[in-house]
Design a protein around this motif. Structure first.
Motif, PDB file in Angstrom:
ATOM      1  N   LEU A 165      47.979  31.168  28.270  1.00 24.57           N
ATOM      2  CA  LEU A 165      47.003  31.312  29.338  1.00 24.57           C
ATOM      3  C   LEU A 165      46.082  32.480  28.994  1.00 24.57           C
ATOM      4  CD1 LEU A 165      49.228  30.911  32.535  1.00 24.57           C
ATOM      5  CD2 LEU A 165      48.388  29.170  30.943  1.00 24.57           C
ATOM      6  N   VAL A 166      44.828  32.374  29.381  1.00 24.23           N
ATOM      7  CA  VAL A 166      43.856  33.441  29.169  1.00 24.23           C
ATOM      8  C   VAL A 166      43.151  33.724  30.485  1.00 24.23           C
ATOM      9  CG1 VAL A 166      43.489  32.838  26.744  1.00 24.23           C
ATOM     10  CG2 VAL A 166      42.031  31.822  28.507  1.00 24.23           C
ATOM     11  N   ALA A 167      42.526  34.874  30.558  1.00 23.58           N
ATOM     12  CA  ALA A 167      41.797  35.252  31.772  1.00 23.58           C
ATOM     13  C   ALA A 167      40.304  35.043  31.571  1.00 23.58           C
ATOM     14  CB  ALA A 167      42.075  36.714  32.115  1.00 23.58           C
ATOM     15  N   TYR A 168      39.650  34.542  32.608  1.00 26.05           N
ATOM     16  CA  TYR A 168      38.188  34.434  32.598  1.00 26.05           C
ATOM     17  C   TYR A 168      37.659  35.495  33.556  1.00 26.05           C
ATOM     18  CZ  TYR A 168      33.455  32.664  32.578  1.00 26.05           C
ATOM     19  OH  TYR A 168      32.087  32.571  32.425  1.00 26.05           O
ATOM     20  N   ILE A 169      36.993  36.512  32.979  1.00 22.26           N
ATOM     21  CA  ILE A 169      36.566  37.682  33.749  1.00 22.26           C
ATOM     22  C   ILE A 169      35.068  37.897  33.542  1.00 22.26           C
ATOM     23  CG2 ILE A 169      36.901  40.162  34.110  1.00 22.26           C
ATOM     24  CD1 ILE A 169      39.723  39.790  32.908  1.00 22.26           C
ATOM     25  N   PRO A 170      34.253  37.673  34.566  1.00 22.26           N
ATOM     26  CA  PRO A 170      32.794  37.790  34.419  1.00 22.26           C
ATOM     27  C   PRO A 170      32.333  39.231  34.354  1.00 22.26           C
ATOM     28  CG  PRO A 170      33.337  37.368  36.695  1.00 22.26           C
ATOM     29  CD  PRO A 170      34.634  37.309  35.939  1.00 22.26           C
ATOM     30  N   LYS A 171      31.094  39.432  33.932  1.00 24.56           N
ATOM     31  CA  LYS A 171      30.513  40.777  33.896  1.00 24.56           C
ATOM     32  C   LYS A 171      30.511  41.377  35.293  1.00 24.56           C
ATOM     33  CE  LYS A 171      27.460  39.841  29.965  1.00 24.56           C
ATOM     34  NZ  LYS A 171      26.053  39.737  29.488  1.00 24.56           N
ATOM     35  N   GLY A 172      30.775  42.677  35.346  1.00 30.50           N
ATOM     36  CA  GLY A 172      30.772  43.358  36.635  1.00 30.50           C
ATOM     37  C   GLY A 172      32.123  43.384  37.315  1.00 30.50           C
ATOM     38  N   HIS A 173      33.067  42.600  36.816  1.00 30.76           N
ATOM     39  CA  HIS A 173      34.407  42.597  37.401  1.00 30.76           C
ATOM     40  C   HIS A 173      35.144  43.868  36.991  1.00 30.76           C
ATOM     41  CE1 HIS A 173      38.639  41.366  38.022  1.00 30.76           C
ATOM     42  NE2 HIS A 173      38.145  40.553  38.953  1.00 30.76           N
ATOM     43  N   ARG A 174      36.102  44.294  37.785  1.00 33.93           N
ATOM     44  CA  ARG A 174      36.836  45.542  37.524  1.00 33.93           C
ATOM     45  C   ARG A 174      37.572  45.534  36.182  1.00 33.93           C
ATOM     46  NH1 ARG A 174      42.226  44.537  38.635  1.00 33.93           N
ATOM     47  NH2 ARG A 174      42.568  42.545  39.718  1.00 33.93           N
ATOM     48  N   LEU A 175      37.858  44.338  35.627  1.00 31.43           N
ATOM     49  CA  LEU A 175      38.578  44.231  34.358  1.00 31.43           C
ATOM     50  C   LEU A 175      37.670  43.859  33.193  1.00 31.43           C
ATOM     51  CD1 LEU A 175      41.735  42.246  35.593  1.00 31.43           C
ATOM     52  CD2 LEU A 175      41.523  44.727  35.287  1.00 31.43           C
ATOM     53  N   ALA A 176      36.362  43.816  33.435  1.00 35.27           N
ATOM     54  CA  ALA A 176      35.432  43.301  32.427  1.00 35.27           C
ATOM     55  C   ALA A 176      35.416  44.125  31.137  1.00 35.27           C
ATOM     56  CB  ALA A 176      34.025  43.222  33.010  1.00 35.27           C
ATOM     57  N   ASP A 177      35.720  45.411  31.216  1.00 36.72           N
ATOM     58  CA  ASP A 177      35.646  46.268  30.027  1.00 36.72           C
ATOM     59  C   ASP A 177      36.947  46.309  29.235  1.00 36.72           C
ATOM     60  OD1 ASP A 177      33.003  46.917  30.563  1.00 36.72           O
ATOM     61  OD2 ASP A 177      33.543  48.647  31.809  1.00 36.72           O
ATOM     62  N   LYS A 178      37.986  45.668  29.728  1.00 36.93           N
ATOM     63  CA  LYS A 178      39.254  45.683  29.009  1.00 36.93           C
ATOM     64  C   LYS A 178      39.235  44.639  27.891  1.00 36.93           C
ATOM     65  CE  LYS A 178      43.112  46.600  30.815  1.00 36.93           C
ATOM     66  NZ  LYS A 178      44.411  46.656  31.537  1.00 36.93           N
ATOM     67  N   GLU A 179      39.767  45.004  26.723  1.00 38.53           N
ATOM     68  CA  GLU A 179      39.837  44.047  25.619  1.00 38.53           C
ATOM     69  C   GLU A 179      40.913  43.003  25.873  1.00 38.53           C
ATOM     70  OE1 GLU A 179      39.821  44.828  21.577  1.00 38.53           O
ATOM     71  OE2 GLU A 179      38.314  46.394  21.665  1.00 38.53           O
TER      72      GLU A 179
END
Length: 317
Positions: A165-179
């Motif tokens: 499973l993978v995460a889909y995280i859009p720009k501006g989300h709190r987790l967007a900067d995590k690799e």
């Protein structure tokens, strides 16, 4: 009494309409009606109550329908037995596939299988797990592709692959900067998931702390991964996707896909069938076809160490 008459009875029982049943059976409505009437006259009963709309099955008709299913299933088993003995892969093979697997998996193997086995005819039906289980047990389906394990009596499960499973995280989300993310990053207050009835919903919830679920409702339950991605891009939160679904995303959206740190959560996808099925050659051929296509793309064995990127992510520019 003929097998064709019994097939027509099952068609009407399924669709509750003579015209639709005839269309699905590729005959005219008068032909179908006449054959059913001949059977009713022979048995001296009414199988259907034609005065109701939609058509209802009579009390004795319910028993006839159940017996017709058994007779037709056994008749088909005789054909399968002969084909298996001759080593032939021909005829119809009806496979139920769950909605969260069908769009990403079936296009990968369908044409290859048909090309290699031109006398076979794959009939794919999109169904949820409970209907696939029921279909295999009552003989209306030959095989199913589902997320396992199911622990169902009478059914055999053969794992096809293990999908991260993978995460889909859009720009501006709190987790967007995590690799990469970890399970503790997931928060049900901003998580978009599939509607009730989809097994993938349970896969996702199993990763989350749901102790305060009533106080932190999940946002915007949806019925498709495409809708979840669109809602996520519109700022409604993040979502989780199976790796094969994420791999099909347009290149510009793959920038929003994040892999999990090890251990990576996965789902087991299996081919299931009735323990009494007689189509071993088809089972082996289908498993070999699917796994040969997925080899190197996804994990085929449970004990493989899952610590690599399973989705080809574009490098950030």
């Amino acid at each position: 009494m003929t097998l064709v008459q019994l097939q027509y009875v099952l068609a009407v029982a399924e669709h509750k309409n003579f015209t639709i049943a005839a269309d699905k059976s590729f005959v005219t409505q008068p032909t179908l009606s006449m054959q059913i009437q001949k059977l009713e006259k022979e048995l001296n009963i009414d199988i259907f109550d034609r005065t109701s709309h939609p058509i209802k099955i009579t009390q004795i008709g319910e028993k006839i329908v159940a017996q017709a299913k058994t007779i037709l299933m056994e008749a088909n088993r005789m054909k399968h037995l002969v084909n298996e003995e001759k080593g032939l892969l021909e005829g119809d093979f009806i496979i139920g596939v769950i909605p969260t697997v069908l769009p990403s998996l079936v296009p990968l193997f369908y044409k290859t299988f048909q090309k290699n086995n031109p006398k076979s005819n794959l009939i794919i039906k999109e169904l949820q797990t409970d209907k696939i289980i029921k279909g295999i047990k009552d003989g209306s389906l030959d095989f199913g592709i589902v997320v396992s394990p199911l622990f169902e009596d009478q059914l055999v499960e053969k794992p096809l692959y293990y999908e991260p499973l993978v995460a889909y995280i859009p720009k501006g989300h709190r987790l967007a900067d995590k690799e990469r993310i970890i399970e503790n990053d997931l928060d049900t207050s901003d998580l978009l998931i599939l509607q009730e009835g989809h097994c993938f919903r349970n896969n996702v919830l199993a990763l989350c702390d749901t102790s305060n679920l009533k106080n932190r409702p999940i946002k915007l339950d949806s019925g498709s991964f495409e809708a979840l991605v669109k809602l996520s891009n519109d700022g409604f939160g993040m979502t989780l996707l199976p790796a094969l679904v994420a791999d099909d995303l347009p290149a510009e959206l793959k920038h929003n896909v994040k892999n999990f740190e090890s251990p990576v959560p996965t789902r087991e996808v299996s081919l299931i069938f009735h323990q009494s099925q007689l189509r071993d050659s088809f089972e082996k051929e289908l498993i070999n076809t699917i796994q040969s296509i997925l080899r190197g793309k996804i994990f085929l064995e449970k004990d493989q160490k899952i610590d690599a990127n399973m989705v080809s992510l574009p490098k950030n520019k």
